[in-house]
Design a protein around this motif. Structure first.
Motif, PDB file in Angstrom:
ATOM      1  N   SER A 127       0.831  -1.213   0.000  1.00  0.00           N
ATOM      2  CA  SER A 127       0.000   0.000   0.000  1.00  0.00           C
ATOM      3  C   SER A 127       0.860   1.256   0.000  1.00  0.00           C
ATOM      4  O   SER A 127       0.566   2.226  -0.705  1.00  0.00           O
ATOM      5  CB  SER A 127      -0.915   0.016   1.227  1.00  0.00           C
ATOM      6  OG  SER A 127      -1.874  -1.000   1.117  1.00  0.00           O
ATOM      7  N   LEU A 128       1.921   1.237   0.776  1.00  0.00           N
ATOM      8  CA  LEU A 128       2.801   2.398   0.821  1.00  0.00           C
ATOM      9  C   LEU A 128       3.534   2.598  -0.508  1.00  0.00           C
ATOM     10  O   LEU A 128       3.740   3.736  -0.944  1.00  0.00           O
ATOM     11  CB  LEU A 128       3.813   2.250   1.956  1.00  0.00           C
ATOM     12  CG  LEU A 128       3.254   2.462   3.367  1.00  0.00           C
ATOM     13  CD1 LEU A 128       4.209   1.914   4.421  1.00  0.00           C
ATOM     14  CD2 LEU A 128       3.000   3.952   3.629  1.00  0.00           C
ATOM     15  N   ALA A 129       3.907   1.490  -1.144  1.00  0.00           N
ATOM     16  CA  ALA A 129       4.559   1.595  -2.457  1.00  0.00           C
ATOM     17  C   ALA A 129       3.590   2.198  -3.481  1.00  0.00           C
ATOM     18  O   ALA A 129       3.969   3.079  -4.264  1.00  0.00           O
ATOM     19  CB  ALA A 129       5.048   0.223  -2.921  1.00  0.00           C
ATOM     20  N   ALA A 130       2.339   1.725  -3.455  1.00  0.00           N
ATOM     21  CA  ALA A 130       1.336   2.274  -4.383  1.00  0.00           C
ATOM     22  C   ALA A 130       1.112   3.758  -4.094  1.00  0.00           C
ATOM     23  O   ALA A 130       1.025   4.586  -5.017  1.00  0.00           O
ATOM     24  CB  ALA A 130       0.025   1.501  -4.249  1.00  0.00           C
ATOM     25  N   ALA A 131       1.050   4.110  -2.807  1.00  0.00           N
ATOM     26  CA  ALA A 131       0.862   5.518  -2.424  1.00  0.00           C
ATOM     27  C   ALA A 131       2.066   6.348  -2.857  1.00  0.00           C
ATOM     28  O   ALA A 131       1.918   7.489  -3.317  1.00  0.00           O
ATOM     29  CB  ALA A 131       0.667   5.628  -0.914  1.00  0.00           C
ATOM     30  N   PHE A 132       3.261   5.762  -2.743  1.00  0.00           N
ATOM     31  CA  PHE A 132       4.475   6.465  -3.160  1.00  0.00           C
ATOM     32  C   PHE A 132       4.413   6.830  -4.641  1.00  0.00           C
ATOM     33  O   PHE A 132       4.696   7.965  -5.028  1.00  0.00           O
ATOM     34  CB  PHE A 132       5.709   5.602  -2.882  1.00  0.00           C
ATOM     35  CG  PHE A 132       6.964   6.131  -3.518  1.00  0.00           C
ATOM     36  CD1 PHE A 132       7.665   7.164  -2.907  1.00  0.00           C
ATOM     37  CD2 PHE A 132       7.427   5.631  -4.724  1.00  0.00           C
ATOM     38  CE1 PHE A 132       8.811   7.683  -3.492  1.00  0.00           C
ATOM     39  CE2 PHE A 132       8.571   6.139  -5.314  1.00  0.00           C
ATOM     40  CZ  PHE A 132       9.261   7.165  -4.702  1.00  0.00           C
TER      41      PHE A 132
END
Length: 1027
Positions: free
Chosen positions: A580-585
């Motif tokens: 999720s954090l990678a997608a948000a990044f």
């Protein structure tokens, strides 16, 4: 082809024609006189304005890129002279649209050329200040010139004195004339604004000498006070709020207040002034500070009766008032009008207003952005109002705290008593904001401190279910401000936490974001994680939904706090969180690239995402298999962001790479594919990040040694050599940027013992070459350590290379000198770290193992004595570090149980109140984790002037298991066995003091041998018990 024709084609609606024109412009831009042809088009009044503008943009971009450039396409000196002269000639004729573009060019040229290459510029300005036809152009240029020195200090500021002396007399006359024009036009405002900006830049850091003349300064102040007092013309003010605040006469008001604030806060405060400026500060306080305060209070009074002030002017005026509170003379002026100011002006500014409601309804994302943007705070009247109240209560609390709280209590009472359709919702919002803003003070002082829990229950909790969205948001925010108080009834803490969690699902976005912000405080304050543990999956789901909806760094900070608090318990969620954090990044980066703004919230949130990923990796560091699962999600980020695309997040990406290369069971081939990217970055642009790059490179060499040594495509050994030799040989790279190179050589020698003989001579050669021209002590030590590393690697080979290079005597003389050199304080000047000393011990001891034909008797005795001295120094340092650690632990133990809600005398929060509440058993594999953190820290350059040196060096090294005392004693035993006569000669020729040292070292070695054996047995016993 004519430049004008090409530029006209660049305006074509046909994309192919535009592209062809742009390519043609690229081809002809370095042709002789190209800039002058562009300038001719720009100033041609009869040409189409669109054509002139595209020429101006091309002209500006070319100047910015090439004016100071040293490449082979640099602009010729004759062309530069022509551009400078023609720009001055035509500047007065340009319309505003083009003047802005040419102004950017002039800024580039002036910053590069004045005064050395454009000495007559000031003369041109001075001459044209006296010509009404060219006055605006002269002021425009003087503003650019003065801005060059705005932030310069000391010697760099020297030209300001001459500029001020030459131009300020003219400026004073011009401003006097302009201020006294009856019914002035908007054009007059533009002239005055430029003069104000010139004055601002000239006094920003220092008062120019000319203004120390009281008559001159007074003449300026009379004019500024006139501008401050006089009402802004009503006629011509725009109706649109955005246009109104940017209207010329309001800009004049803003710059006048700006200047007076700067004079007051930087030069009018007696406490801040050095002796030379003290007289000026006294004069300013006596003659002007009170008058300005009166004017400011009159300005504020206008909004009390429905008048208008731009937000920035309000903010600046309130800043001046806040700075006046602590000064007795100013507070005396303020006091009679304080109640009206506080209750009828400042408090209403703290309340929710029409503009807030409009933005909340029409653009909630922008409402959230403004609410969490520190830049917005600089312009916000609400923030300035909160600061004023906080400062008033902090500095004059005895007179005002009770009075203000009574006022807030009355508002809360009226709110509770009013029927729902008549409740003063906006005043309640302001009251809650005030309570939150004063939390530090209210948490310290009785009778308020003991009433806080009741206040939350009675006045905050009910607003979690308010029909008004902004009150639900404010309730969450206030609850977060008080999450750390000691709740008498723990159910109230639970209730607040549950309400905040529910707020994360509110239909209104600002409520959801304020709830997330508050949650961080509750997580930090939570003493029993069972309060949160059952709802953890639900919380994470809400985070994922919000991260899909908005880019907000506070969202990520709260997530980091949760991960940090729960540690290894995050393992089941680690992969999902990282995904999720990678997608948000990626979403944040796309937004940041689209907006192309330095302070874009997307860019800040992108950094936050990567930091949160690092926190997750840290929390699961004892579970290496998880890294295998997480790695594929993070690889695309690392691959892309280890290029120039990732300059803004380079440090964060390298940290992630460091975790994965350190904690994974083994380094995958995919992770090895990042090595060339790091090398390219170092060679091209990333030398400032060398200490950060060093950490993963060291991991590659130490944890992937076999692949490093055997892989031929790419050849990592050659790649490393090319990079290190290039940096070490480059005379333009400073010593401080080079320190990581010898550390990498050490990594090769220590990890690849017996396998890189062919690299010993090349590395020694470049090390010695760099050593000969190194000035910094830190780098000298590290380069000398490379020699020690090489000796430990293979003493015979290293000594023969040094002798072949003809530098053996020179190197050893320098080494022994550095070992003996002490500072005036008595501490050793070099090899300060334990690790430095240990490596030197191992290198010198390795020499002692050489046979007599390689190390003659005289040299043997010298090396033996130096090694003994070094071993004693190492022993003392280790003992001191152990003692300091014991004392620190004892101090921490003594502090247990002493934490209360009471504050220190200086009003700082106790550890418990600010959320430092360390739980037992939460450090996941802390030893290994500490080693990685310390590894990164140990790679940072030493502060050479720091005599109080501390040993932050618990990084993993192949010599960790090598005890230098045992190594020394065993080496001497081998000598005694193989060459007893040589050993006897050595020991018999030793002075008594060195014989005593040798005996002490031998005893300590046996003690260390017993300790190490005991540690092994305990570790073995522990492992058996665990299994």
């Amino acid at each position: 082809m004519d430049v004008g024709v090409v530029l006209q084609a660049a305006l074509s609606p046909n994309q192919d024609e535009r592209k062809a024109a742009e390519q043609r412009l690229e081809q002809i831009q370095y042709a002789p006189q190209h800039l002058l042809k562009l300038l001719q088009i720009i100033v041609e009044a009869n040409s189409d304005i669109a054509l002139r503008q595209v020429a101006a943009i091309h002209f500006k971009n070319f100047i910015a890129k090439n004016w100071s450039s040293s490449h082979h396409h640099q602009i010729s000196l004759p062309d530069k002279d022509l551009v400078r002269n023609h720009t001055l000639l035509f500047l007065p004729q340009l319309p505003p649209l083009l003047r802005v573009q040419i102004g950017e060019c002039l800024k580039t040229i002036i910053h590069s050329d004045y005064p050395d290459h454009w000495p007559h510029l000031l003369h041109w300005i001075n001459h044209n200040l006296q010509d009404d036809q060219h006055l605006f152009a002269a002021l425009f240029l003087l503003r650019i010139l003065s801005s060059k020195y705005e932030f310069k200090s000391d010697e760099e500021r020297t030209p300001v004195t001459h500029i001020v002396e030459e131009t300020f007399p003219h400026l004073l006359n011009i401003l006097t004339r302009l201020v006294h024009i009856a019914n002035p036009s908007l054009e007059v405002a533009d002239f005055i604004k430029l003069i104000c900006k010139i004055f601002w830049s000239s006094i920003y850091l220092e008062i120019p000498k000319l203004l120390f003349d009281q008559n001159v300064f007074n003449a300026w102040m009379v004019l500024f006070l006139n501008l401050l007092e006089r009402p802004v013309p009503l006629e011509g003010q725009p109706v649109d709020p955005d246009l109104r605040k940017s209207w010329g006469w309001w800009k004049v008001k803003k710059w006048t207040v700006h200047i007076l604030n700067r004079l007051y806060t930087r030069f009018g405060d007696l406490k801040l002034q050095n002796p030379e400026n003290r007289a000026f500060a006294q004069m300013f306080q006596k003659h002007y500070a009170g008058k300005i305060l009166d004017c400011h209070l009159n300005l504020l009074n206008a909004i009390r009766v429905g008048g208008y002030l731009p937000d920035r002017v309000l903010n600046l005026v309130l800043q001046y008032l806040s700075n006046s509170i602590s000064k007795n003379s100013m507070y005396t002026v303020l006091q009679p009008r304080l109640d009206v100011l506080l209750f009828e002006i400042v408090f209403p500014l703290m309340c929710f207003n029409d503009n807030d409601q409009k933005l909340w309804d029409e653009d909630p994302h922008e409402y959230v952005r403004k609410g969490y943007d520190i830049i917005e705070d600089l312009y916000s009247p609400r923030t300035a109002s909160m600061d004023f109240v906080s400062e008033l209560v902090r500095k004059r609390g005895k007179d005002n705290l009770h009075k203000f709280i009574q006022f807030i209590v009355e508002i809360l009472k009226r709110y509770n008593e009013a029927p729902s359709e008549y409740k003063p919702y906006r005043q309640k919002d302001g009251a809650l904001l005030a309570i939150g803003a004063l939390c530090d003070r209210l948490k310290q002082n009785e009778p308020y401190k003991s009433e806080l829990e009741r206040m939350l229950v009675q006045h905050v909790f009910p607003e979690f279910s308010s029909p008004v969205g902004h009150l639900r948001a404010k309730a969450a925010w206030v609850a977060g401000q008080y999450a750390h108080i000691s709740f008498a009834d723990q159910n109230n803490f639970r209730k607040a936490l549950q309400c905040v969690v529910c707020g994360m699902r509110d239909p209104e976005l600002p409520v959801r974001i304020d709830s997330v912000f508050a949650l961080r405080s509750f997580v930090e304050a939570c003493k029993d994680l069972d309060e949160i543990r059952p709802i953890l999956p639900q919380l994470l789901d809400e985070f994922f939904k919000l991260m899909d909806e908005i880019e907000n760094e506070d969202l990520v900070y709260t997530l980091e706090t949760i991960v940090d608090k729960f540690g290894e318990e995050m393992a089941p969620y680690a992969l999902g969180l990282c995904q999720s954090l990678a997608a948000a990044f990626w979403r944040c980066m796309n937004t940041a690239e689209a907006d192309d703004e330095d302070d874009d919230p997307g860019a800040l949130a992108a950094v936050g995402c990567l930091r949160a990923i690092s926190t997750i990796l840290e929390s699961v560091s004892s579970l290496p298999q998880l890294f295998v699962q997480i790695e594929p999600t993070l690889l695309p980020i690392m691959r892309r962001m280890l290029t120039t695309d990732g300059e803004e997040v380079f440090e964060e990406v390298l940290e992630i790479a460091s975790y994965i290369t350190f904690f994974s069971p083994s380094i995958s081939l995919d992770m090895w594919s990042l090595w060339p990217l790091m090398m390219e970055a170092l060679a091209d642009w990333a030398i400032d990040f060398f200490p950060n790059i060093l950490v993963p490179l060291d991991n590659y060499i130490s944890r992937g040694t076999a692949h490093f040594l055997t892989c031929k495509e790419p050849n990592y050994q050659h790649s490393l050599w090319n990079m290190i030799s290039s940096i070490m040989a480059d005379k333009n790279i400073q010593d401080s940027d080079t320190v990581s190179a010898p550390k990498l050589i050490e990594a090769v020698f220590l990890n690849c013992r017996g396998q890189v003989d062919h690299w010993v001579e090349p590395y020694l050669r470049i090390t010695i070459e760099r050593l000969n021209r190194t000035e910094k002590s830190n780098l000298k030590c590290l380069l000398m350590q490379v020699v020690a590393d090489a000796l430990y690697y293979n003493a015979a080979l290293t000594l023969s290379i040094l002798q072949r290079l003809g530098v053996a005597s020179e190197i050893f003389n320098l080494w022994f000198h550095m070992l003996q050199e002490v500072k005036k304080s008595g501490v050793h000047a070099h090899f300060k770290r334990e690790h430095n000393k240990k490596i030197c011990c191992l290198g010198l001891t390795s020499l002692l193992a050489l046979p007599a034909d390689q190390l003659p008797g005289e040299a043997l005795g010298r090396v033996f004595r130096a090694t003994l001295n070094l071993l004693v120094a190492y022993k003392d340092q280790v003992a001191e570090a152990a003692k300091a650690e014991e004392e620190e632990e004892a101090e921490n133990d003594d502090m247990d149980g002493f934490q209360t809600d009471d504050e220190d005398e200086d009003g700082t929060d106790s550890d418990k109140e600010i959320g430092i509440d360390i739980e037992d058993g939460e450090e996941a594999d802390s030893t290994k984790l500490t080693k990685l953190a310390e590894q990164a820290r140990s790679f940072m350059p030493d502060d050479e002037d720091d005599d109080d040196f501390s040993d932050d060096e618990e990084f993993e090294s192949p010599v960790d298991e090598v005890d230098p005392f045992i190594f020394f004693v065993d080496t001497m035993k081998v000598m005694q066995s193989l060459d007893p006569l040589r050993f006897q000669n050595l020991t018999q020729t030793l002075e008594f003091s060195y014989q005593a040292l040798a005996n002490g070292v031998a005893q300590h070695a046996e003690l260390r041998r017993a300790e190490i054996e005991k540690e092994k047995l305990e570790k073995s016993s522990s492992a058996t018990t665990d299994s």
